[in-house]
Design a protein around this motif. Structure first.
Motif, PDB file in Angstrom:
ATOM      1  N   TYR A 197       8.569  -5.177  -6.369  1.00 49.19           N
ATOM      2  CA  TYR A 197       8.157  -4.447  -5.161  1.00 49.19           C
ATOM      3  C   TYR A 197       9.276  -3.507  -4.744  1.00 49.19           C
ATOM      4  O   TYR A 197      10.458  -3.845  -4.830  1.00 49.19           O
ATOM      5  CB  TYR A 197       7.860  -5.418  -4.021  1.00 49.19           C
ATOM      6  CG  TYR A 197       7.511  -4.740  -2.714  1.00 49.19           C
ATOM      7  CD1 TYR A 197       6.204  -4.390  -2.418  1.00 49.19           C
ATOM      8  CD2 TYR A 197       8.504  -4.429  -1.790  1.00 49.19           C
ATOM      9  CE1 TYR A 197       5.883  -3.743  -1.226  1.00 49.19           C
ATOM     10  CE2 TYR A 197       8.195  -3.782  -0.595  1.00 49.19           C
ATOM     11  CZ  TYR A 197       6.883  -3.445  -0.320  1.00 49.19           C
ATOM     12  OH  TYR A 197       6.578  -2.799   0.848  1.00 49.19           O
ATOM     13  N   TRP A 198       8.901  -2.313  -4.310  1.00 48.64           N
ATOM     14  CA  TRP A 198       9.898  -1.407  -3.741  1.00 48.64           C
ATOM     15  C   TRP A 198       9.248  -0.517  -2.692  1.00 48.64           C
ATOM     16  O   TRP A 198       8.044  -0.273  -2.701  1.00 48.64           O
ATOM     17  CB  TRP A 198      10.554  -0.557  -4.844  1.00 48.64           C
ATOM     18  CG  TRP A 198       9.642   0.468  -5.475  1.00 48.64           C
ATOM     19  CD1 TRP A 198       8.796   0.277  -6.525  1.00 48.64           C
ATOM     20  CD2 TRP A 198       9.483   1.825  -5.055  1.00 48.64           C
ATOM     21  NE1 TRP A 198       8.110   1.423  -6.800  1.00 48.64           N
ATOM     22  CE2 TRP A 198       8.517   2.404  -5.916  1.00 48.64           C
ATOM     23  CE3 TRP A 198      10.044   2.613  -4.055  1.00 48.64           C
ATOM     24  CZ2 TRP A 198       8.099   3.731  -5.808  1.00 48.64           C
ATOM     25  CZ3 TRP A 198       9.631   3.937  -3.947  1.00 48.64           C
ATOM     26  CH2 TRP A 198       8.680   4.482  -4.815  1.00 48.64           C
ATOM     27  N   THR A 199      10.073  -0.052  -1.773  1.00 46.09           N
ATOM     28  CA  THR A 199       9.610   0.872  -0.741  1.00 46.09           C
ATOM     29  C   THR A 199      10.819   1.594  -0.159  1.00 46.09           C
ATOM     30  O   THR A 199      11.968   1.225  -0.420  1.00 46.09           O
ATOM     31  CB  THR A 199       8.849   0.120   0.376  1.00 46.09           C
ATOM     32  OG1 THR A 199       8.200   1.059   1.237  1.00 46.09           O
ATOM     33  CG2 THR A 199       9.801  -0.734   1.225  1.00 46.09           C
ATOM     34  N   ILE A 243      12.223   2.663   3.611  1.00 47.59           N
ATOM     35  CA  ILE A 243      12.062   2.464   5.050  1.00 47.59           C
ATOM     36  C   ILE A 243      12.915   3.495   5.771  1.00 47.59           C
ATOM     37  O   ILE A 243      14.128   3.565   5.555  1.00 47.59           O
ATOM     38  CB  ILE A 243      12.492   1.040   5.449  1.00 47.59           C
ATOM     39  CG1 ILE A 243      11.657  -0.005   4.690  1.00 47.59           C
ATOM     40  CG2 ILE A 243      12.385   0.836   6.958  1.00 47.59           C
ATOM     41  CD1 ILE A 243      12.180  -1.431   4.833  1.00 47.59           C
ATOM     42  N   LYS A 253      13.664  10.721  -2.923  1.00 46.64           N
ATOM     43  CA  LYS A 253      13.341  10.548  -1.506  1.00 46.64           C
ATOM     44  C   LYS A 253      14.582  10.539  -0.622  1.00 46.64           C
ATOM     45  O   LYS A 253      14.502  10.321   0.580  1.00 46.64           O
ATOM     46  CB  LYS A 253      12.533   9.257  -1.304  1.00 46.64           C
ATOM     47  CG  LYS A 253      11.162   9.289  -1.974  1.00 46.64           C
ATOM     48  CD  LYS A 253      10.416   7.981  -1.772  1.00 46.64           C
ATOM     49  CE  LYS A 253       9.082   7.981  -2.517  1.00 46.64           C
ATOM     50  NZ  LYS A 253       8.164   9.021  -2.055  1.00 46.64           N
ATOM     51  N   GLY A 263       8.704  -6.346   2.212  1.00 51.24           N
ATOM     52  CA  GLY A 263       8.783  -5.084   2.934  1.00 51.24           C
ATOM     53  C   GLY A 263       8.460  -5.181   4.407  1.00 51.24           C
ATOM     54  O   GLY A 263       8.654  -4.206   5.149  1.00 51.24           O
TER      55      GLY A 263
END
Length: 468
Positions: free
Chosen positions: A207-209, A211, A244, A408
Motif C-alpha cells: 500500500y502507498w499514498t 498525504i 508528486k 493510510g
C-alpha cells in the motif's frame, strides 16, 4: 562433497547462490554404491556437519564431529551444532524440504493469505480473537472479502481460545465467524466467510499514498517483505513519490520480517539523501574459511544509481514493531550514517547476521538448512543492534488499539504519531480506546505483531546474492 547454496535467507539477508559451489573433499561422506543411495541419519548428518563446518559464522564454536551423535534425527542433530542456541544463535534452522524452504523465503506459501495479532477478548483470559493486520493481495482471504481491521472469533463454528488458537488455523478450508465491538465488548457480528488455502505469492509493495499537510507532502509506504521479484514495483512507487514532490517519507516496516539484501540495498538507494555510489551501505563479515577462500565477499556494498531516488530527504520515519527484522534493520542501520532515521512504535527484532540456504547438490535427500553465515556492519562499522532489544524506538507507541485501522488512515496509531512529528501539530482525530493485551505477551513470548497462519512467514530473515 558439494556445498551448493541456493536461494538463501540471511538474518535479514537473503543470500542466493545461483552459481556458487564449493567442492570440499570429505572422506567421511558416504559414497552411493550399487543401485541405492545412503540416506541414513549418519549420511545426512555427515553432510550437515561438513557444510556447517565450512559456512557457519561460528564455525570455531562447533563441537568436534567425533563428539557428536551422527545417529540422531537430522532435525535434532542440526541444533546440537549451533553456538549457544537459542541465545547467541537464535536464528539458524533446518527443514525437511529445501523446496518449501526457498519458496517460503520468496513469499510463496499455501495459505489463507493473512496475518493477524492474537488478543484476549476479556479479563477472564480464556477466549481470544484474531485481529487481522494484513491480507495478501489476490489471496483466498482477500477474495473472500477479509481485510485489515476484521476480527475473527470462530473457525468452523468453534470459538477461538487459549487452548485451540494455534491448531484451528491448520485446517485446509475454514469458515471464519467475524466479530464486532461495542463499548469494549466483542461479539459475533453474524457474518461469516469461507476460505480454502491456496498457494499464493505476496506482493510486498502492499500500500502507498501521498498525504498532503500544508507544505508537507508525505509519502507513506507499507512494505511487507524484501522480495527481489518485486523490485521494479518498488521503483515505480518511488517514481510516483518523486513526481508528486514528496518531501517527507514514512516507511511502514512493522510487519516486515526481512528478505533479500539486494532489495534492502535498493530501498536504501531510493531513499538516501545526496545519492553517491561511492558511499558504503554495509559490509559483511564471514568466518575465516570463507574470508580466506573468497576475499571478494568482504568487499563493501555501495549505494546503487537509482533514477527514482528521492534525493532531498533530511530524515526518514520508520514504523516498527518487534517483528521488524533483518533486512528491515539493515536499511535502518545502513542509512543512519547519512540521514536521521526516526523509529516509531516498538523496538525491532534484533538480527544483524545473515544466513544462506544449503541443500544437497547431488539430490540424495531433500533437507535444506538455513545457517547463519555472516554479520553485517554499516559504513561506520556499527552493528550494535543484534540483541533481543534490537533498535529501540525513538517514540514508543503501542500498536494494540483494535480493531486495526485501514492502511493510510490518519488516525491509525503509528501513522498518526508520524504525522504529528512531521507537521508539529497534534491531530484532533480520536481512536477508540480498545487496547488489549496479547496472548503471547502474557506468556512472556515475543509479541505476535507479525503472526501468520503459515509458520514460515514468521521467520525473521534477510537474503542476498553471493558476491561474484
Amino acid at each position: 562433497m558439494n556445498f551448493f547454496p541456493t536461494k538463501s535467507l540471511i538474518l535479514g539477508l537473503l543470500l542466493t547462490g545461483s552459481i556458487l559451489s564449493c567442492r570440499v573433499k570429505n572422506n567421511s561422506d558416504p559414497t552411493p554404491s550399487g543401485s541405492g543411495v545412503d540416506t541414513s541419519n549418519v549420511a545426512v548428518n555427515n553432510w550437515i556437519y561438513d557444510n556447517m563446518k565450512y559456512w557457519y559464522l561460528w564455525t570455531d564454536k562447533m563441537p568436534e564431529k567425533a563428539k557428536t551423535n551422527l545417529n540422531q534425527n537430522p532435525d535434532d542433530y542440526f541444533y546440537t551444532l549451533l553456538n549457544d542456541y537459542p541465545n547467541t544463535d537464535r536464528f539458524s534452522w533446518i527443514q525437511k524440504s529445501s523446496d518449501e524452504l526457498t519458496a517460503s523465503l520468496n513469499g510463496i506459501n499455501k495459505v489463507f493469505g493473512m496475518k493477524y495479532s492474537t488478543y484476549y477478548l476479556d479479563n477472564n483470559q480464556k477466549n481470544v480473537g484474531f485481529f487481522v493486520t494484513y491480507v495478501i493481495k489476490g489471496s483466498p482471504a482477500e477474495k473472500a472479502g477479509l481485510k485489515r481491521g476484521d476480527i475473527i472469533l470462530t473457525i468452523n463454528g468453534t470459538q477461538l481460545d487459549v487452548d485451540n488458537y494455534r491448531t484451528l488455523p491448520t485446517v485446509e478450508t475454514a469458515t471464519f465467524g467475524l466479530g464486532k465491538v461495542s463499548n469494549g465488548v466483542f461479539s459475533l457480528s453474524g457474518s461469516t466467510v469461507q476460505v480454502t488455502k491456496a498457494e499464493v505469492q505476496d506482493n510486498p509493495v502492499h500500500y502507498w499514498t501521498v498525504i498532503e499537510k500544508g507544505n508537507k507532502k508525505i509519502g507513506y509506504l507499507v512494505y511487507s517483505q524484501f522480495i527481489s521479484t518485486f523490485d521494479n514495483n518498488l521503483r515505480q512507487v518511488f517514481g510516483e513519490f518523486k513526481s508528486k514532490g514528496v518531501n517527507e517519507l514514512v516507511l511502514d516496516l512493522r510487519l516486515n520480517p526481512g528478505g533479500y539484501i539486494s532489495s534492502a540495498d535498493l530501498m536504501a538507494s531510493l531513499i538516501v539523501k545526496n545519492l553517491n555510489t561511492n558511499n558504503v551501505i554495509h559490509s559483511d563479515e564471514w568466518n575465516a574459511n570463507v574470508s580466506k577462500d573468497r576475499p571478494g565477499y568482504l568487499a563493501p556494498t555501495k549505494f546503487k544509481d537509482e533514477a527514482n531516488n528521492l534525493g532531498t530527504l533530511n530524515r526518514l520515519f520508520v514504523l516498527t514493531s518487534t517483528g521488524t527484522a533483518s533486512a528491515s534493520e539493515l536499511v535502518i542501520n545502513g542509512l543512519r550514517p547519512y540521514m536521521d532515521v526516526i523509529l516509531i512504535g516498538d523496538h525491532t527484532y534484533g538480527k544483524n547476521v545473515g544466513s544462506v540456504t544449503l541443500q544437497d547438490s547431488q539430490k540424495r535427500w531433500k533437507w535444506g538448512m538455513q545457517p547463519i553465515v555472516l554479520k553485517t556492519v554499516n559504513s561506520k562499522g556499527e552493528s550494535n543492534y543484534g540483541t533481543k532489544d534490537g533498535f529501540p524506538a525513538n517514540y514508543a507507541v503501542k500498536d494494540n488499539v483494535i480493531p486495526y485501522k485501514a492502511w493510510g488512515d490518519e488516525s491509525e496509531t503509528l501513522l498518526k504519531k508520524a504525522i504529528e512529528l512531521i507537521t508539529g501539530q497534534t491531530t484532533t482525530l480520536q481512536v477508540a480506546p480498545n487496547a488489549r493485551v496479547s496472548v503471547s505477551q502474557l506468556k512472556n513470548e515475543p509479541l505476535q505483531v507479525n503472526e501468520s497462519e503459515n509458520p514460515y512467514q514468521n521467520r525473521k530473515e534477510m537474503y542476498t546474492t553471493f558476491p561474484k
